[in-house]
Design a protein around this motif. Structure first.
Motif, PDB file in Angstrom:
ATOM      1  N   ALA A  92     -44.288  -7.861 -39.726  1.00 29.06           N
ATOM      2  CA  ALA A  92     -43.342  -9.027 -40.361  1.00 29.06           C
ATOM      3  C   ALA A  92     -43.417 -10.293 -39.883  1.00 29.06           C
ATOM      4  N   ILE A  93     -43.963 -10.194 -38.579  1.00 26.97           N
ATOM      5  CA  ILE A  93     -44.020 -11.887 -37.817  1.00 26.97           C
ATOM      6  C   ILE A  93     -45.279 -12.402 -38.252  1.00 26.97           C
ATOM      7  N   ALA A  94     -46.353 -11.260 -38.601  1.00 27.88           N
ATOM      8  CA  ALA A  94     -47.729 -11.877 -38.935  1.00 27.88           C
ATOM      9  C   ALA A  94     -47.574 -12.420 -40.231  1.00 27.88           C
ATOM     10  N   VAL A  95     -46.975 -11.698 -41.196  1.00 29.09           N
ATOM     11  CA  VAL A  95     -46.853 -12.115 -42.679  1.00 29.09           C
ATOM     12  C   VAL A  95     -46.386 -13.386 -42.779  1.00 29.09           C
ATOM     13  N   ARG A  96     -45.079 -13.542 -41.767  1.00 31.21           N
ATOM     14  CA  ARG A  96     -44.181 -14.592 -41.719  1.00 31.21           C
ATOM     15  C   ARG A  96     -44.882 -16.088 -41.486  1.00 31.21           C
ATOM     16  N   ASP A  97     -45.811 -15.973 -40.384  1.00 26.81           N
ATOM     17  CA  ASP A  97     -46.276 -16.789 -39.621  1.00 26.81           C
ATOM     18  C   ASP A  97     -47.716 -17.271 -40.089  1.00 26.81           C
ATOM     19  N   TYR A  98     -48.256 -16.424 -41.101  1.00 25.41           N
ATOM     20  CA  TYR A  98     -49.844 -16.537 -41.719  1.00 25.41           C
ATOM     21  C   TYR A  98     -49.797 -18.015 -42.436  1.00 25.41           C
ATOM     22  N   PRO A  99     -50.703 -18.954 -41.883  1.00 21.65           N
ATOM     23  CA  PRO A  99     -50.780 -20.314 -42.401  1.00 21.65           C
ATOM     24  C   PRO A  99     -51.232 -20.464 -43.811  1.00 21.65           C
ATOM     25  N   ASP A 100     -52.158 -19.466 -44.158  1.00 17.36           N
ATOM     26  CA  ASP A 100     -52.913 -19.657 -45.585  1.00 17.36           C
ATOM     27  C   ASP A 100     -52.011 -19.030 -46.586  1.00 17.36           C
ATOM     28  N   ARG A 101     -52.160 -19.829 -47.799  1.00 10.57           N
ATOM     29  CA  ARG A 101     -51.487 -19.599 -48.934  1.00 10.57           C
ATOM     30  C   ARG A 101     -52.276 -19.211 -50.037  1.00 10.57           C
ATOM     31  N   PRO A 102     -52.151 -18.371 -51.160  1.00  2.00           N
ATOM     32  CA  PRO A 102     -52.865 -18.274 -52.064  1.00  2.00           C
ATOM     33  C   PRO A 102     -53.225 -19.638 -53.064  1.00  2.00           C
ATOM     34  N   ARG A 103     -54.361 -19.561 -53.497  1.00  2.00           N
ATOM     35  CA  ARG A 103     -55.002 -20.704 -54.123  1.00  2.00           C
ATOM     36  C   ARG A 103     -54.271 -20.721 -55.434  1.00  2.00           C
ATOM     37  N   ASP A 104     -53.960 -19.588 -56.200  1.00  2.00           N
ATOM     38  CA  ASP A 104     -53.398 -19.701 -57.339  1.00  2.00           C
ATOM     39  C   ASP A 104     -52.668 -18.161 -57.661  1.00  2.00           C
ATOM     40  N   ASP A 105     -52.177 -17.900 -58.903  1.00  2.00           N
ATOM     41  CA  ASP A 105     -51.578 -16.751 -59.070  1.00  2.00           C
ATOM     42  C   ASP A 105     -52.515 -15.557 -58.952  1.00  2.00           C
ATOM     43  N   ALA A 106     -53.995 -15.890 -59.381  1.00  2.00           N
ATOM     44  CA  ALA A 106     -54.957 -14.852 -59.523  1.00  2.00           C
ATOM     45  C   ALA A 106     -55.136 -14.533 -57.995  1.00  2.00           C
ATOM     46  N   ASP A 107     -55.054 -15.245 -56.992  1.00  2.00           N
ATOM     47  CA  ASP A 107     -55.413 -15.071 -55.503  1.00  2.00           C
ATOM     48  C   ASP A 107     -54.179 -14.505 -54.989  1.00  2.00           C
ATOM     49  N   ARG A 108     -53.263 -13.966 -55.699  1.00  2.42           N
ATOM     50  CA  ARG A 108     -51.969 -13.495 -54.706  1.00  2.42           C
ATOM     51  C   ARG A 108     -52.150 -12.121 -54.454  1.00  2.42           C
ATOM     52  N   TRP A 109     -53.338 -11.494 -54.906  1.00  4.03           N
ATOM     53  CA  TRP A 109     -53.505  -9.879 -54.728  1.00  4.03           C
ATOM     54  C   TRP A 109     -53.525  -9.489 -53.000  1.00  4.03           C
ATOM     55  N   TRP A 110     -53.711 -10.494 -52.185  1.00  2.00           N
ATOM     56  CA  TRP A 110     -53.813  -9.930 -50.961  1.00  2.00           C
ATOM     57  C   TRP A 110     -52.607 -10.025 -50.193  1.00  2.00           C
ATOM     58  N   LEU A 111     -51.539 -10.387 -50.888  1.00  2.00           N
ATOM     59  CA  LEU A 111     -50.120 -10.457 -50.334  1.00  2.00           C
ATOM     60  C   LEU A 111     -49.659  -9.064 -50.447  1.00  2.00           C
ATOM     61  N   PRO A 112     -48.327  -8.757 -49.484  1.00  2.00           N
ATOM     62  CA  PRO A 112     -47.909  -7.475 -49.681  1.00  2.00           C
ATOM     63  C   PRO A 112     -47.365  -7.170 -51.208  1.00  2.00           C
ATOM     64  N   ALA A 113     -47.520  -5.948 -51.415  1.00  2.00           N
ATOM     65  CA  ALA A 113     -47.382  -5.551 -52.847  1.00  2.00           C
ATOM     66  C   ALA A 113     -46.054  -6.153 -53.490  1.00  2.00           C
ATOM     67  N   ALA A 114     -44.963  -6.396 -52.700  1.00  2.00           N
ATOM     68  CA  ALA A 114     -43.769  -6.861 -53.455  1.00  2.00           C
ATOM     69  C   ALA A 114     -43.913  -8.335 -53.639  1.00  2.00           C
ATOM     70  N   ASP A 115     -44.691  -9.093 -53.220  1.00  2.00           N
ATOM     71  CA  ASP A 115     -45.084 -10.457 -53.212  1.00  2.00           C
ATOM     72  C   ASP A 115     -45.993 -10.906 -54.198  1.00  2.00           C
ATOM     73  N   ARG A 116     -46.748  -9.828 -54.937  1.00  2.00           N
ATOM     74  CA  ARG A 116     -47.751 -10.338 -55.767  1.00  2.00           C
ATOM     75  C   ARG A 116     -47.767 -10.949 -57.075  1.00  2.00           C
ATOM     76  N   LEU A 117     -46.361 -10.779 -57.479  1.00  2.62           N
ATOM     77  CA  LEU A 117     -46.043 -11.290 -59.086  1.00  2.62           C
ATOM     78  C   LEU A 117     -46.338 -12.782 -58.989  1.00  2.62           C
ATOM     79  N   PRO A 118     -46.523 -13.351 -60.106  1.00  2.66           N
ATOM     80  CA  PRO A 118     -47.020 -14.786 -60.344  1.00  2.66           C
ATOM     81  C   PRO A 118     -45.617 -15.461 -59.876  1.00  2.66           C
ATOM     82  N   SER A 119     -46.095 -16.508 -59.116  1.00  3.37           N
ATOM     83  CA  SER A 119     -45.025 -17.565 -58.788  1.00  3.37           C
ATOM     84  C   SER A 119     -44.372 -18.053 -59.778  1.00  3.37           C
ATOM     85  N   GLY A 120     -43.197 -18.633 -59.525  1.00  5.07           N
ATOM     86  CA  GLY A 120     -42.287 -19.497 -60.726  1.00  5.07           C
ATOM     87  C   GLY A 120     -41.786 -18.626 -61.674  1.00  5.07           C
TER      88      GLY A 120
END
Length: 231
Positions: free
Chosen positions: A203-231
């Motif tokens: 939980a700490i690692a995910v919270r502190d991770y400095p990188d962010r997805p470039r776009d919605d297609a790049d959300r695949w590497w997030l935890p499963a619950a956070d992969r839905l497109p933003s917005g």
């Protein structure tokens, strides 16, 4: 030690690969890896390169890790000779007792043994159910059980043919304080404590991770619950 010459060469090669890929490492808690003597390192499993990232943290303590790995890895004509030369431990699911005995011998010799309690890579990138092997080894062999959590490793080379050579990715390796089990402890209780600590570290690692997805297609590497497109 001369018998570890291959292992040390492999470590140097991967350090070069990491530099070529421009990987940025955030290693925390490496001081919890013993400088001397046996211990079990138990880590989550995100990618095919996880053992190299854990090995990097251990090398900062001047230690090598003997990882328990699927027997198929040893049967491969490329990886097999290297795995055997580095004294990693083959795990045949039809005969797990032999792998346990080998791991126990390595611990008795003062080595670090690396285990992925989930046994397979987690597609959700959250913790799967654990096998009891790590906790059982720690209790029966009376050695420290060190929780390790990776994050960002899934962005390099993971299941479902997902891989990337894009430069500049961050790899986090968080090492927690060792669990020291008493001789009469129930491995199931030790396993539950291991999972609790790894959940907290993740939980700490995910919270502190400095990188962010470039776009919605790049959300695949997030935890499963956070992969839905933003917005």
């Amino acid at each position: 030690m001369p018998r570890d010459r291959t292992y040390r060469v492999v470590v140097r090669v991967f350090r070069i690969v990491f530099r070529l890929l421009g990987l940025r490492f955030d290693v925390r808690g490496a001081e919890h890896i013993p400088r001397h003597g046996p211990a079990v390192l138990a880590s989550n499993h995100l990618s095919y390169l996880d053992f190299t990232f854990i090995g990097l943290a251990a090398s900062s303590r001047h230690r090598l890790v003997r990882f328990m790995a699927k027997h198929a890895t040893f049967a491969n004509p490329v990886s097999g000779p290297l795995m055997r030369a580095m004294r990693h431990i083959p795990v045949d699911r039809s005969s797990g007792a032999a792998a346990y005995r080998r791991a126990a011998r390595e611990l008795a010799a003062g080595e670090l043994v690396g285990i992925f309690p989930e046994a397979t890579i987690s597609r959700s990138f959250t913790l799967k159910s654990f096998k009891l092997g790590a906790a059982t080894l720690a209790v029966r062999e009376q050695v420290p059980l060190v929780p390790v959590v990776l994050w960002g490793a899934q962005r390099t080379f993971t299941v479902d043919r997902r891989y990337s050579v894009r430069r500049g990715k961050t790899i986090m390796v968080f090492v927690g304080e060792a669990i020291v089990a008493a001789p009469g402890d129930d491995p199931r209780d030790v396993d539950a404590e291991l999972r609790r600590r790894m959940d907290e570290l993740l939980a700490i690692a995910v919270r502190d991770y400095p990188d962010r997805p470039r776009d919605d297609a790049d959300r695949w590497w997030l935890p499963a619950a956070d992969r839905l497109p933003s917005g």
